[in-house]
Design an enzyme around this catalytic site. Structure first.
Site, mmCIF file in Angstrom:
data_model
loop_
_atom_site.group_PDB
_atom_site.id
_atom_site.type_symbol
_atom_site.label_atom_id
_atom_site.label_comp_id
_atom_site.label_asym_id
_atom_site.label_seq_id
_atom_site.Cartn_x
_atom_site.Cartn_y
_atom_site.Cartn_z
ATOM 1 N N ASP A 1 44.552 42.081 48.053
ATOM 2 C CA ASP A 1 44.882 42.857 47.058
ATOM 3 C C ASP A 1 43.477 43.050 46.295
ATOM 4 O OD1 ASP A 1 45.828 44.374 44.700
ATOM 5 O OD2 ASP A 1 46.924 42.523 43.913
ATOM 6 N N ASP A 2 43.105 44.489 46.282
ATOM 7 C CA ASP A 2 41.731 44.786 45.657
ATOM 8 C C ASP A 2 40.649 44.274 46.481
ATOM 9 O OD1 ASP A 2 43.545 45.670 43.967
ATOM 10 O OD2 ASP A 2 42.492 44.921 41.983
ATOM 11 N N CYS B 1 47.693 49.709 42.950
ATOM 12 C CA CYS B 1 48.349 48.737 43.930
ATOM 13 C C CYS B 1 49.894 49.350 44.108
ATOM 14 C CB CYS B 1 48.600 47.552 42.921
ATOM 15 S SG CYS B 1 47.247 46.559 42.625
ATOM 16 N N ARG C 1 51.277 50.448 48.203
ATOM 17 C CA ARG C 1 52.024 49.311 48.697
ATOM 18 C C ARG C 1 53.389 50.254 49.355
ATOM 19 N NH1 ARG C 1 50.803 44.003 47.642
ATOM 20 N NH2 ARG C 1 48.764 43.783 46.660
ATOM 21 N N LYS D 1 53.106 39.287 46.897
ATOM 22 C CA LYS D 1 53.184 40.482 46.002
ATOM 23 C C LYS D 1 54.029 41.570 46.180
ATOM 24 C CE LYS D 1 50.258 43.293 43.039
ATOM 25 N NZ LYS D 1 48.756 43.626 42.656
ATOM 26 N N HIS E 1 55.630 44.435 44.028
ATOM 27 C CA HIS E 1 55.114 45.395 43.262
ATOM 28 C C HIS E 1 55.667 46.786 43.459
ATOM 29 C CE1 HIS E 1 51.579 46.034 40.264
ATOM 30 N NE2 HIS E 1 52.691 46.153 39.741
ATOM 31 N N SER F 1 52.042 42.095 39.390
ATOM 32 C CA SER F 1 50.808 41.657 39.731
ATOM 33 C C SER F 1 50.657 40.357 38.969
ATOM 34 C CB SER F 1 49.660 42.673 39.195
ATOM 35 O OG SER F 1 49.527 43.677 40.303
ATOM 36 N N HIS G 1 42.403 40.167 43.713
ATOM 37 C CA HIS G 1 42.872 40.767 42.067
ATOM 38 C C HIS G 1 42.606 39.964 41.067
ATOM 39 C CE1 HIS G 1 45.174 42.768 39.217
ATOM 40 N NE2 HIS G 1 45.489 43.761 39.897
ATOM 41 N N ASP H 1 44.925 46.884 49.574
ATOM 42 C CA ASP H 1 45.997 47.864 49.157
ATOM 43 C C ASP H 1 45.038 48.865 48.162
ATOM 44 O OD1 ASP H 1 45.207 46.178 47.004
ATOM 45 O OD2 ASP H 1 47.010 46.582 45.966
ATOM 46 N N ASN H 2 43.755 48.539 47.861
ATOM 47 C CA ASN H 2 42.778 49.440 47.397
ATOM 48 C C ASN H 2 41.519 49.059 47.182
ATOM 49 O OD1 ASN H 2 45.055 48.680 44.828
ATOM 50 N ND2 ASN H 2 42.706 47.932 44.593
ATOM 51 N N LYS I 1 38.173 50.649 42.548
ATOM 52 C CA LYS I 1 39.711 50.694 42.361
ATOM 53 C C LYS I 1 40.003 51.677 41.213
ATOM 54 C CE LYS I 1 43.539 48.178 40.828
ATOM 55 N NZ LYS I 1 44.298 46.714 40.598
HETATM 56 MG MG MG Z 1 45.477 46.119 44.621
#
Ligand code: MG
Length: 462
Positions: A40-41, A79, A83, A132, A134, A157, A211, A263-264, A279
């Site tokens: 995540d991130d 996010c 996803r 996660k 989301h 998150s 994240h 995811d980013n 992001k």
């Molecule tokens: Mg993310």
């Protein structure tokens, strides 16, 4: 041991033991297991194999034993839409999740939309989602209704409240400590792999790291020399190493496709490497992220691909590799010829970059056109302090091969390229909802430079 001295009984006993420890040997036509690990991130420059100073030996091993992609994109710089697109093989506006979900939202992943989990479940896979989710909490969006037999994780998150830890359909803990999430998710993943039976399995391990809030466990805090972000990435990598060890120990190392991605791009901390933006941006740093793929005997070791590719490609690629039917109507492309080493490039066509319903950018080959950026032009604000009101040129065009930092606009010298990309985008518009076409033409009717923040195209409630 001399094989001639092995009795028939002891031979059969040893075969039975081997079958227990290596159940994948029971069926020659058993499709490969899939382990899809989503950070995540995690930024483009946050792994050792992408040039980071953070030590990430587990991910580096996956790169050395498989394929590393240099031009892979999350489907969104945020996010939830990212996803949703990864799971469905479709651009975010088609998924029911065009923007980030918060706990009060009542919408989510569209009912009945094909997903990786559903595709593999139909093929006989045992599937678990850990981490996660989301992409929605309404009943039809729940992991157990989107192709997973088991779920252990959080619905949103870990910077959102209320935060619940859920096992399948039951809340088992309120406000779990963030410092415990990476290790708990790793433990769940390892336990699932060790529980493998005669069926192939699909593990979707969607970590919350790195994240914010950056919350390393006691074991990893202050160990990386690169601050809390480095600690969290180190813990994430260590957990991936435990998953790889579980595959090795259970005899599933060679019949499992392992994918690691993000995811980013990174948010307040973390590295985008040579890329511009972070992001939330549709500059490269917001969406271009690591992608590693390993499957010994199938994916050539230590290879690097510069194929433009994206999260929407994972569903058709996984479907092809597992011998599953590829659902119709996907936006993604099948990357399996690349992974097998059969081809160096595929005709990927256009890649779109969305901000909710707005197509902000499009990539074709080495070229990337920026058609809009909702908040980028402060020069057209009422002149102040003697500054002149200078409208910025749009579209912009960047050569990502020579200028991955998107620093030098080449639109004026390559107007035919801009026109070609624009025509290709507009040819795709009828396949989207009217929100996407409205955002596109609305942008052009009302130059984004003059669009106040509040007039930015907003989604309608799905
Ligand atoms: Mg993310």
């Amino acid at each position: 041991m001399n094989s001639s001295r092995v009795s028939r009984r002891s031979f059969l006993r040893s075969c039975a033991a081997a079958a227990i420890t290596a159940p994948h040997l029971l069926a020659a036509d058993r499709p490969p297991n899939i382990v899809l690990i989503l950070a995540d991130d995690l930024g483009y420059g946050d792994l050792g194999c992408y040039g980071s100073k953070i030590e990430t030996p587990a991910c580096d091993r996956i790169a050395q034993e498989g394929m590393r992609f240099t031009d892979y994109y999350a489907a969104s710089p945020l996010c939830s839409p990212s996803r949703a697109a990864l799971l469905t093989g479709c651009y975010p506006p088609r998924t029911g999740v065009p923007r980030v979900l918060v706990p009060d939202d009542t919408y989510g992943l569209t009912a009945g939309i094909p997903t990786i989990g559903g595709t593999l479940q139909s093929r006989g896979y045992r599937a678990k989602c850990v981490g996660k989710w989301h992409v929605g909490t309404k009943p039809e969006s729940h992991p157990l209704r989107q192709g997973f037999d088991e779920f252990y994780g959080i619905p949103f998150s870990h910077d959102m409240e209320p935060l619940s830890l859920i096992r399948n359909a039951d809340v088992i803990e309120q406000s779990p400590k963030c410092e415990t999430l990476t290790s708990r998710f790793t433990d769940q993943a390892v336990e699932f792999i060790r529980r493998a039976d005669e069926r192939p399995f699909f593990l979707y391990l969607a970590h919350t790291a790195p994240h914010i809030p950056l919350a390393p466990s006691t074991r990893f805090a202050k160990r990386s020399r690169l601050g809390a972000y480095g600690d969290v990435v180190s813990e994430l990598d260590s957990g991936i190493g435990e998953v790889m060890k579980a595959l090795d120990d259970s005899g599933h190392s060679r019949d499992t496709l392992v994918i690691v991605t993000s995811d980013n791009g990174p948010w307040y901390q973390g590295s985008t490497g040579p890329l511009h933006g972070r992001k939330g941006d549709n500059y490269e740093g917001g969406t271009r992220v690591p992608l590693l793929a390993r499957m010994p005997g199938v994916i050539p070791q230590g290879t690097v691909s510069n194929q433009p590719s994206a999260a929407i490609d994972l569903l058709p690629t996984i479907a092809a590799i597992t011998g599953s039917p590829i659902p119709a109507g996907l936006d993604g492309a099948d990357l399996s010829p690349l992974l097998r080493g059969d081809r160096a490039q595929i005709d990927r066509g256009l890649l779109l970059y969305f901000d909710i319903y707005a197509i902000q950018c499009a990539r074709l080959g080495k070229w990337k056109a920026h058609f809009s950026r909702w908040n980028a032009n402060r020069w057209s604000d009422p002149p102040a302090n003697g500054l002149r009101n200078l409208p910025l040129p749009r579209p912009e065009l960047y050569d990502l091969e020579s200028d991955p930092g998107e620093s030098y606009n080449l639109a004026a010298q390559n107007s035919e390229v801009v026109a070609d990309i624009r025509a290709r985008v507009e040819a795709m518009l009828p396949s989207f909802s009217k929100d996407v076409a409205g955002a596109w033409y609305g942008t052009f009717n009302m130059p984004v430079e003059d669009t106040p923040e509040g007039a930015r195209p907003r989604p309608r409630t799905p």
